[in-house]
Write a protein that holds these residues in place. Sequence first.
Motif, PDB file in Angstrom:
ATOM      1  N   GLY A  38       0.817  -1.205   0.000  1.00 60.60           N
ATOM      2  CA  GLY A  38       0.000   0.000   0.000  1.00 60.60           C
ATOM      3  C   GLY A  38       0.848   1.251   0.000  1.00 60.60           C
ATOM      4  O   GLY A  38       2.089   1.192   0.031  1.00 60.60           O
ATOM      5  N   ARG A  52      -4.074   0.558   1.770  1.00 50.49           N
ATOM      6  CA  ARG A  52      -3.909  -0.682   1.021  1.00 50.49           C
ATOM      7  C   ARG A  52      -4.158  -0.491  -0.469  1.00 50.49           C
ATOM      8  O   ARG A  52      -5.103   0.191  -0.880  1.00 50.49           O
ATOM      9  CB  ARG A  52      -4.876  -1.735   1.578  1.00 50.49           C
ATOM     10  N   LEU A 195      -1.693  -7.891   6.030  1.00 43.30           N
ATOM     11  CA  LEU A 195      -1.635  -7.124   4.784  1.00 43.30           C
ATOM     12  C   LEU A 195      -1.016  -7.951   3.663  1.00 43.30           C
ATOM     13  O   LEU A 195      -1.431  -7.860   2.499  1.00 43.30           O
ATOM     14  CB  LEU A 195      -0.841  -5.838   5.001  1.00 43.30           C
ATOM     15  N   ASN A 199      -2.871  -9.116   0.140  1.00 46.01           N
ATOM     16  CA  ASN A 199      -2.312  -8.407  -1.007  1.00 46.01           C
ATOM     17  C   ASN A 199      -2.827  -9.000  -2.322  1.00 46.01           C
ATOM     18  O   ASN A 199      -2.740 -10.210  -2.553  1.00 46.01           O
ATOM     19  CB  ASN A 199      -0.781  -8.485  -0.981  1.00 46.01           C
TER      20      ASN A 199
END
Length: 357
Positions: A38, A52, A195, A199
Amino acid sequence: MDKHESLKLIEKLSNANGVSGFEDEVVKLFSDAVHDFGKVTEDHMRNVYVERHGNRGNRPVVQLDAHSDEVGFMVHAIKPNGTLRFVTVGSWAAVNIPAHKVRVRNRDGVYIPAVISSTPPHFMTAEQRNRVPQIADMSIDVGATSAEEVVQDFKIDVGAPVVPDVTFDYLEEKEVLLGKAFDNRIGTAAMVDILRELNGQDLNVDIIASLSAQEEVGDRGAQVTVRKIQPDLSIVLEGPPADDTFMPDYMIQTGMRRGPMLRDLDTSIIVNPRFQRYCFDTAKQHNIKAQRAVRTGGGNDGAVINLYQGAPTVVIGVPVRYAHTHYCYVAFEDYVSTVRLVTEILKSLDAEVIGKF
């Protein structure tokens, strides 16, 4: 999830120096770890924001939060004999402080090894042997013999941050982590892995992750991040204190190898009960162990996030044995389960679901 990559990240974060207000090392490690996931920005308080990739700007905003700081100390004064008087930064019990190694940052940014002094038993009276010393009576010894040596040679000033001097270990046979600052470097690492897991995936919410500073001294960073992010919902990742080594079985609510802890209440927050129920339903659906805790003390960033426009907030943590001491244990399986649970929750959210909380 890449186990080796996760362990290396946890190791780096645990070993990093980052008492409240001096989180720079942690911020750098975190920012480097998430730059592919991000847009990364930072404010002057050392809060980090990760918008993000894939956010659209027209969907509910979820704030995923962890805090970067650890409990430690700060130099209060320099005594004529070269020892350092100090104050605590964050919550400590006096009984856990003496005779431990620490690191003191000098004005060149170098962390110098030191020890929190303790009187040898040879010089103690019977009464002193049975009494816990007060923090005001303790001092930090860097090996100097005068105040001039401390200032001129060691280059240590009043206001210098001090952190526990502990090196991370991984007990591979039992998959147990041993190190300092798992409150909340373990939550910080989990946020990176979440995260990473998300992704490239198409979600129905926008996610902005915040690595908030100065939680241990009053959720100060989160008071800034929540106003910038303006979330519709929040998940706070923590390293909550485990209770399974001193509580009777029926009172254990944050035990190792029992999965992530979801907190119902502490002195700072009552979490949104509908969102809390949804999290437990998600855990059951995906066969993830989870436990819930009602605490008579403690606090977390969720307190201030929850109060901003009433954003439904839950607190999900990896149990940490002996938090707020020099040495902490974490079971890696609890870490993995926490990452899995939060990832599944985020994948399942949309405006309709959030509207029911």
